[in-house]
Enzyme design. Structure first.
Site, PDB file in Angstrom:
ATOM      1  N   ASP A 252      -2.225  10.660  -2.287  1.00 40.81           N
ATOM      2  CA  ASP A 252      -2.585   9.594  -3.223  1.00 40.81           C
ATOM      3  C   ASP A 252      -2.920  10.145  -4.599  1.00 40.81           C
ATOM      4  O   ASP A 252      -2.815   9.455  -5.605  1.00 40.81           O
ATOM      5  CB  ASP A 252      -3.760   8.780  -2.686  1.00 40.81           C
ATOM      6  CG  ASP A 252      -3.280   7.890  -1.566  1.00 40.81           C
ATOM      7  OD1 ASP A 252      -3.169   8.380  -0.428  1.00 40.81           O
ATOM      8  OD2 ASP A 252      -2.956   6.723  -1.848  1.00 40.81           O
TER       9      ASP A 252
ATOM     10  N   ARG B  63       0.858  -1.183   0.000  1.00 37.01           N
ATOM     11  CA  ARG B  63       0.000   0.000   0.000  1.00 37.01           C
ATOM     12  C   ARG B  63       0.892   1.230   0.000  1.00 37.01           C
ATOM     13  O   ARG B  63       2.107   1.138   0.159  1.00 37.01           O
ATOM     14  CB  ARG B  63      -1.038  -0.002   1.137  1.00 37.01           C
ATOM     15  CG  ARG B  63      -0.696  -0.700   2.420  1.00 37.01           C
ATOM     16  CD  ARG B  63       0.381  -0.057   3.215  1.00 37.01           C
ATOM     17  NE  ARG B  63       0.143   1.359   3.368  1.00 37.01           N
ATOM     18  CZ  ARG B  63       1.088   2.274   3.497  1.00 37.01           C
ATOM     19  NH1 ARG B  63       2.374   1.922   3.524  1.00 37.01           N
ATOM     20  NH2 ARG B  63       0.828   3.539   3.622  1.00 37.01           N
ATOM     21  N   GLY B  64       0.232   2.401  -0.162  1.00 36.34           N
ATOM     22  CA  GLY B  64       1.005   3.626  -0.353  1.00 36.34           C
ATOM     23  C   GLY B  64       1.111   3.841  -1.859  1.00 36.34           C
ATOM     24  O   GLY B  64       1.484   2.913  -2.599  1.00 36.34           O
ATOM     25  N   ALA B  65       0.779   5.066  -2.297  1.00 34.86           N
ATOM     26  CA  ALA B  65       0.587   5.305  -3.728  1.00 34.86           C
ATOM     27  C   ALA B  65       1.763   4.864  -4.634  1.00 34.86           C
ATOM     28  O   ALA B  65       1.555   4.078  -5.569  1.00 34.86           O
ATOM     29  CB  ALA B  65       0.235   6.782  -3.937  1.00 34.86           C
TER      30      ALA B  65
ATOM     31  N   GLN C  94      -1.959   2.409   9.896  1.00 39.02           N
ATOM     32  CA  GLN C  94      -0.704   2.482   9.129  1.00 39.02           C
ATOM     33  C   GLN C  94       0.341   3.326   9.854  1.00 39.02           C
ATOM     34  O   GLN C  94       1.543   3.111   9.686  1.00 39.02           O
ATOM     35  CB  GLN C  94      -0.951   3.087   7.738  1.00 39.02           C
ATOM     36  CG  GLN C  94      -1.683   2.173   6.765  1.00 39.02           C
ATOM     37  CD  GLN C  94      -3.175   2.381   6.794  1.00 39.02           C
ATOM     38  OE1 GLN C  94      -3.733   2.757   7.827  1.00 39.02           O
ATOM     39  NE2 GLN C  94      -3.848   2.129   5.689  1.00 39.02           N
TER      40      GLN C  94
ATOM     41  N   ARG D 152      -7.722  -0.765  -6.691  1.00 41.87           N
ATOM     42  CA  ARG D 152      -7.982   0.367  -5.777  1.00 41.87           C
ATOM     43  C   ARG D 152      -8.205   1.623  -6.634  1.00 41.87           C
ATOM     44  O   ARG D 152      -7.520   1.802  -7.647  1.00 41.87           O
ATOM     45  CB  ARG D 152      -6.804   0.592  -4.799  1.00 41.87           C
ATOM     46  CG  ARG D 152      -6.609  -0.558  -3.814  1.00 41.87           C
ATOM     47  CD  ARG D 152      -5.660  -0.166  -2.689  1.00 41.87           C
ATOM     48  NE  ARG D 152      -6.288   0.681  -1.687  1.00 41.87           N
ATOM     49  CZ  ARG D 152      -5.631   1.263  -0.683  1.00 41.87           C
ATOM     50  NH1 ARG D 152      -4.336   1.111  -0.578  1.00 41.87           N
ATOM     51  NH2 ARG D 152      -6.275   2.013   0.198  1.00 41.87           N
TER      52      ARG D 152
ATOM     53  N   ASN E  28      -5.528  12.179   0.449  1.00 41.67           N
ATOM     54  CA  ASN E  28      -4.620  11.344   1.238  1.00 41.67           C
ATOM     55  C   ASN E  28      -5.463  10.588   2.251  1.00 41.67           C
ATOM     56  O   ASN E  28      -6.694  10.747   2.306  1.00 41.67           O
ATOM     57  CB  ASN E  28      -3.540  12.203   1.922  1.00 41.67           C
ATOM     58  CG  ASN E  28      -2.418  11.359   2.506  1.00 41.67           C
ATOM     59  OD1 ASN E  28      -1.861  10.494   1.817  1.00 41.67           O
ATOM     60  ND2 ASN E  28      -2.093  11.554   3.773  1.00 41.67           N
ATOM     61  N   LYS E  29      -4.825   9.774   3.038  1.00 41.09           N
ATOM     62  CA  LYS E  29      -5.513   8.936   4.019  1.00 41.09           C
ATOM     63  C   LYS E  29      -6.540   9.724   4.820  1.00 41.09           C
ATOM     64  O   LYS E  29      -6.273  10.861   5.229  1.00 41.09           O
ATOM     65  CB  LYS E  29      -4.465   8.302   4.938  1.00 41.09           C
ATOM     66  CG  LYS E  29      -4.971   7.406   6.028  1.00 41.09           C
ATOM     67  CD  LYS E  29      -5.878   6.308   5.551  1.00 41.09           C
ATOM     68  CE  LYS E  29      -5.251   5.403   4.523  1.00 41.09           C
ATOM     69  NZ  LYS E  29      -6.242   4.523   3.816  1.00 41.09           N
TER      70      LYS E  29
HETATM   71  O1  MRU Z   1      -4.611   3.035   2.238  1.00 43.35           O
HETATM   72  P1  MRU Z   1      -3.135   3.275   2.111  1.00 43.35           P
HETATM   73  O2  MRU Z   1      -2.350   2.733   3.252  1.00 43.35           O
HETATM   74  O3  MRU Z   1      -2.618   2.830   0.768  1.00 43.35           O
HETATM   75  O4  MRU Z   1      -2.983   4.858   2.150  1.00 43.35           O
HETATM   76  C1  MRU Z   1      -1.712   5.405   1.975  1.00 43.35           C
HETATM   77  C2  MRU Z   1      -1.663   6.885   2.091  1.00 43.35           C
HETATM   78  O5  MRU Z   1      -2.657   7.549   2.278  1.00 43.35           O
HETATM   79  C3  MRU Z   1      -0.315   7.529   1.881  1.00 43.35           C
HETATM   80  O6  MRU Z   1      -0.191   8.669   2.653  1.00 43.35           O
HETATM   81  C4  MRU Z   1      -0.143   7.906   0.399  1.00 43.35           C
HETATM   82  O7  MRU Z   1      -0.425   6.807  -0.418  1.00 43.35           O
HETATM   83  C5  MRU Z   1       1.206   8.408   0.106  1.00 43.35           C
HETATM   84  S1  MRU Z   1       2.427   7.140   0.204  1.00 43.35           S
HETATM   85  C6  MRU Z   1       3.915   7.828  -0.222  1.00 43.35           C
END
Ligand code: MRU
Length: 365
Positions: free
Chosen positions: A254, A63-65, A213, A106, A264-265
């Site tokens: 994201d 996970r994470g963009a 996270q 996603r 973002n999250k």
């Molecule tokens: O649901 P996730 O854990 O994929 O969400 C991740 C985030 O919101 C991060 O902050 C974002 O993807 C940036 S990662 C460099």
């Protein structure tokens, strides 16, 4: 052969990410840390199966963009090495089908679509006829996404580190570190760079409900890197800001719209509002692959809604009555007005973002 993203190793008391892959050696598998098991267990998963790779992304094994984008590209390349297609046409047809399928895993992080699109485009542009040559080219493109992301992170880190002074305290949300990218992260990159230059930076990590996270991943990787990290519940940020204990907020993103609105999250928007109220600078750190110049503002960003059980049965325990309704959006959008600056690999972009993004050439995407 193994295509790796985000593999950790200890080196001189320092944590770094290691990415390996020998181009030309086929077939191979994508290897990832299973982030659903951290911080309890550090275990890896491997696959060259497209359905399994789709599920890795959907279940947040990765996970994470930027990491999602790289994993999708490498996963696509790994799966396509097994293709039995006997012509360019049938290979391309299978490639598009597989890429579309992975893209459905996603909806919010634009890096996923960017990376898959980049792989498909690279092969479209190539005049190779043989499926074997196309396989090699696909692998090459996937690895260049991975290697490029490492460099992007490093440069985001250097640019962001200019905002940090010795003794500062940074608050971050979710995980935008090495686990979320192919390098040293986005939001955490400035902290890693400052730390490597001998600056003492204290970090507060929002635990980041519902999947933690921040507590599970950000705290884990910062702690391993020897950085002073304290976990707080999401609802404690205002209290700390009110006490003057936060100098700066940095989060990842994201998807960033052309006007600077940033998804973002979930909870990032609330943090930005709190930061504005308390006059704490609020920064977003992200590479160009997260910027979506096809959308004018944040209203066009699709927000993923995840299963209610993530809230009502947190980590296997009944945490809300099973009969009540649950709403579980995974992301929110922070309006550009609340963002002090966007830290990119090319430099710090300040408002107005439309002009800033153009000046840095990011409109060319
Ligand atoms: O649901 P996730 O854990 O994929 O969400 C991740 C985030 O919101 C991060 O902050 C974002 O993807 C940036 S990662 C460099």
């Amino acid at each position: 052969m193994i295509y790796e993203t985000v593999r950790w190793k200890m080196a001189d008391d320092r944590i770094c990410a290691e990415f390996a892959g020998n181009k030309g050696l086929m077939p191979g598998k994508l290897r990832l840390i299973d982030q659903t098991l951290l911080p309890e267990k550090l275990e890896y998963v491997e696959s060259d199966d497209i359905a399994e790779i789709h599920s890795f992304i959907k279940r947040l094994v990765v996970r994470g963009a930027p990491a999602i984008g790289a994993a999708a590209a490498l996963g696509l390349a790994a799966a396509m090495q097994k293709s039995g297609a006997d012509s360019r046409e049938s290979f391309m047809c299978e490639l598009r089908r597989s890429a579309d399928y992975l893209a459905s895993s996603r909806p919010t992080a634009v890096n996923l679509f960017w990376a898959l699109g980049r792989c498909v485009d690279a092969l479209k542009k190539s005049d190779a006829d043989s499926p074997d040559t196309l396989k090699e080219k696909l692998l090459e493109e996937a690895f260049s996404i991975l290697n490029e992301d490492m460099l992007l992170c490093e440069n985001i880190g250097k640019n962001g580190a200019t905002l940090l002074k010795d003794g500062m305290t940074v608050l971050t949300h979710c995980n935008a570190g090495a686990l979320a990218t192919c390098g040293i992260g986005t939001a955490l990159a400035p902290i890693y760079i400052a730390h490597s230059r001998g600056l003492k930076i204290k970090v507060y990590a929002d635990e980041t409900r519902p999947l933690l996270q921040g507590a599970r991943l950000t705290a884990w990787e910062l702690d391993k890197a020897g950085i002073d990290v304290t976990v707080i519940c999401d609802n404690m940020a205002g209290f700390l800001m009110g006490k003057g204990r936060i100098d700066l907020v940095i989060t990842g993103a994201d998807r960033i719209a052309a006007n600077g609105d940033s998804a973002n999250k979930i909870g990032t928007y609330s943090l930005a509002v709190l930061a504005r109220h308390h006059k704490v600078p609020f920064y977003i750190a992200a590479p160009y692959s997260t910027i979506d110049m096809n959308i004018n503002d944040g209203t066009a960003i699709p927000i993923e809604e995840r299963a209610g059980e993530e809230i009502s049965r947190s980590f296997g325990k009944q945490t809300a009555p099973p009969t009540v309704k649950i709403f579980n959006p995974a992301f929110d959008v922070t309006p550009h007005e609340l963002i002090s600056g966007i830290i990119t690999e090319k430099g710090l972009i300040l408002p107005p973002y439309k002009d800033g993004l153009k000046r840095y050439g990011l409109q060319l995407l």
